[in-house]
Design an enzyme around this catalytic site. Sequence first.
Site, PDB file in Angstrom:
ATOM      1  N   CYS A  31      -1.621   1.626  -3.033  1.00  0.00           N
ATOM      2  CA  CYS A  31      -2.815   2.543  -2.985  1.00  0.00           C
ATOM      3  C   CYS A  31      -2.430   4.020  -2.574  1.00  0.00           C
ATOM      4  O   CYS A  31      -3.009   4.995  -3.140  1.00  0.00           O
ATOM      5  CB  CYS A  31      -3.911   2.227  -1.866  1.00  0.00           C
ATOM      6  SG  CYS A  31      -3.093   1.553  -0.290  1.00  0.00           S
ATOM      7  N   TYR A  71     -10.346  -2.865 -10.000  1.00  0.00           N
ATOM      8  CA  TYR A  71     -10.089  -1.468  -9.509  1.00  0.00           C
ATOM      9  C   TYR A  71      -8.903  -0.911  -9.902  1.00  0.00           C
ATOM     10  O   TYR A  71      -8.648   0.056 -10.283  1.00  0.00           O
ATOM     11  CB  TYR A  71     -10.464  -1.509  -8.189  1.00  0.00           C
ATOM     12  CG  TYR A  71      -9.266  -1.910  -7.095  1.00  0.00           C
ATOM     13  CD1 TYR A  71      -8.375  -1.368  -6.625  1.00  0.00           C
ATOM     14  CD2 TYR A  71      -9.288  -3.470  -6.843  1.00  0.00           C
ATOM     15  CE1 TYR A  71      -7.292  -1.915  -5.905  1.00  0.00           C
ATOM     16  CE2 TYR A  71      -8.140  -3.896  -6.045  1.00  0.00           C
ATOM     17  CZ  TYR A  71      -7.271  -3.307  -5.786  1.00  0.00           C
ATOM     18  OH  TYR A  71      -6.357  -3.705  -4.965  1.00  0.00           O
ATOM     19  N   GLU A  80      -8.528   2.329 -12.052  1.00  0.00           N
ATOM     20  CA  GLU A  80      -7.732   3.350 -11.646  1.00  0.00           C
ATOM     21  C   GLU A  80      -6.667   4.052 -12.421  1.00  0.00           C
ATOM     22  O   GLU A  80      -6.807   5.180 -12.967  1.00  0.00           O
ATOM     23  CB  GLU A  80      -7.254   3.215  -9.999  1.00  0.00           C
ATOM     24  CG  GLU A  80      -8.483   3.116  -9.206  1.00  0.00           C
ATOM     25  CD  GLU A  80      -8.036   2.719  -7.951  1.00  0.00           C
ATOM     26  OE1 GLU A  80      -8.819   2.616  -6.869  1.00  0.00           O
ATOM     27  OE2 GLU A  80      -6.771   2.034  -7.665  1.00  0.00           O
ATOM     28  N   CYS A 115       0.908  -1.348   0.054  1.00  0.00           N
ATOM     29  CA  CYS A 115      -0.012   0.032  -0.123  1.00  0.00           C
ATOM     30  C   CYS A 115       0.798   1.298   0.176  1.00  0.00           C
ATOM     31  O   CYS A 115       0.471   2.139  -0.680  1.00  0.00           O
ATOM     32  CB  CYS A 115      -0.896  -0.031   1.262  1.00  0.00           C
ATOM     33  SG  CYS A 115      -2.120   1.358   1.377  1.00  0.00           S
ATOM     34  N   LYS A 161      -0.489   5.464  -5.678  1.00  0.00           N
ATOM     35  CA  LYS A 161      -1.375   5.564  -6.884  1.00  0.00           C
ATOM     36  C   LYS A 161      -2.545   6.598  -6.623  1.00  0.00           C
ATOM     37  O   LYS A 161      -3.092   7.248  -7.725  1.00  0.00           O
ATOM     38  CB  LYS A 161      -2.398   4.149  -6.765  1.00  0.00           C
ATOM     39  CG  LYS A 161      -3.280   3.985  -8.030  1.00  0.00           C
ATOM     40  CD  LYS A 161      -3.904   2.855  -7.829  1.00  0.00           C
ATOM     41  CE  LYS A 161      -4.566   2.336  -6.630  1.00  0.00           C
ATOM     42  NZ  LYS A 161      -4.885   1.043  -6.732  1.00  0.00           N
ATOM     43  N   GLU A 182     -25.884  15.766   0.335  1.00  0.00           N
ATOM     44  CA  GLU A 182     -27.367  16.208   0.686  1.00  0.00           C
ATOM     45  C   GLU A 182     -28.205  15.221  -0.230  1.00  0.00           C
ATOM     46  O   GLU A 182     -29.465  14.897   0.396  1.00  0.00           O
ATOM     47  CB  GLU A 182     -27.777  17.508   0.465  1.00  0.00           C
ATOM     48  CG  GLU A 182     -28.052  18.031  -0.954  1.00  0.00           C
ATOM     49  CD  GLU A 182     -28.304  19.351  -0.925  1.00  0.00           C
ATOM     50  OE1 GLU A 182     -29.471  19.632  -0.341  1.00  0.00           O
ATOM     51  OE2 GLU A 182     -28.108  20.079  -1.869  1.00  0.00           O
ATOM     52  N   HIS A 224     -27.033  21.953   2.714  1.00  0.00           N
ATOM     53  CA  HIS A 224     -27.410  22.690   1.143  1.00  0.00           C
ATOM     54  C   HIS A 224     -26.263  23.669   1.094  1.00  0.00           C
ATOM     55  O   HIS A 224     -26.163  24.422   2.081  1.00  0.00           O
ATOM     56  CB  HIS A 224     -28.683  22.831   1.051  1.00  0.00           C
ATOM     57  CG  HIS A 224     -28.939  23.324  -0.319  1.00  0.00           C
ATOM     58  ND1 HIS A 224     -29.102  22.736  -1.318  1.00  0.00           N
ATOM     59  CD2 HIS A 224     -29.039  24.685  -0.584  1.00  0.00           C
ATOM     60  CE1 HIS A 224     -29.244  23.520  -2.434  1.00  0.00           C
ATOM     61  NE2 HIS A 224     -29.446  24.724  -2.125  1.00  0.00           N
TER      62      HIS A 224
END
Length: 448
Positions: free
Chosen positions: A49, A179, A183, A44, A52, A442, A437
Amino acid sequence: MTKSHDYDLFVIGAGSGGVRAARVSASHGAKVAIAEEFRIGGTCVIRGCVPKKLLVYGSHFAEELQDAAHYGWTVEKMTFDWSVLRDTVLKDVDRLNEAYTATLQNHGVERFLEKATITGPHSVRLASGREITAKTILIATGAWPVLPDFPGSDLCITSNEVFHLAELPKRVVIQGAGYIAMEFAGIFNALGCHVTVVNRSETLLRGYDESLRDRLLQITMARGIQYRFNCPIERIEKDGECYSVKLAGQDPFNADAVLIATGRRPNTRGLGLDAAGIELGERGEIPVDEANRTSCPSIYAVGDVTDRVQLTPVAIREGQAFADSVFSDTPRTVDYSHIPSAVFSQPPLAGVGLTEGQARMQYGNIKVFSSDFRPMKNVFAERHERGLYKMIVDAGTDRILGLHMIGPEAPEILQAAAIAVKAGLTKADFDATVALHPSMAEELVLMR
């Protein structure tokens, strides 16, 4: 603690799970050593990750700079230098490697930067030839990229090498549609490369909600990524300064780089597990019980090498649970339900809980709420891409079974929403929450 052995705990593999287990075990008073044949930090941190995600951030500027004009900014002479981004990312990898090393050092964990092989239930041999004994051994060697067997496969790169490219390729072929593939497809596409994704099936991101997968396919095709489904690579040949790529049933075409991203297998080769009577599973994984113990009572395993859930946060939790259970007399197990996950594609998607298909199979009577909207940022920038949020609800109890979303910042929004799914909250709980908002988040409390 130790009397009859050199160490109370010897950890093989200094990735996220191994480092956490070593650090926490040492804090509980154990004498701990760890062996890592590459660099402290693991997949990782070093080649996964983290670097990346930094490439994802870097590639996002292509879109941000294009959109800046709609917000009143004039950006002249925009250029991109791959070597600057690459070297900056690798510099941060060095920083993290030093930080992980310092963490182990500060907790008194002895470090061996060499390969370790198991020679028995309580013993290992280092590559230097030194024999070491330990009351308990923990294997945390992670996983390794799968490289299919076809002529010319040695000309390809994997996610291990992609961070070290000498220059940015103009044409990139990526085999795989998981994935990692999606990616890197987004990264290279945003940086101006011509990207072709090839896959042996017609499904991308297997395991994610079908509606999100379809939306991602539509958006990425509109961004210029090409897909060739049901036709894996048959062979690759060197063709001057580039490569000739032959897919099943199609004419050859040229590429400057071929990235194989067809999954990762547990990294158990050469560990010497047979010396401790440990047999591997079908994918080469180490079978363990809920306490992370192997068939050999003194040897445990955590993280991707067990092939349970290949996610860094899961490996960390398993390492923590192991250390607390074995060296603090505080038995802990990991709950694998409702684990959130994300794909940092462009746009990103994220999900937690059951997909619509899974929920229909398990519960039958469900309700599906959704919000299909154009994010405000895209409207102002005259970008027509739309976000999609889905909520899967048990019709009988109103309990939320799953949340899935694709759109800007989806992973950041999902992390908080995942707590609600884990806690067993209902659709009524979301409806009763006042919207924040204006925000994309939301939409989670406005779905009808």
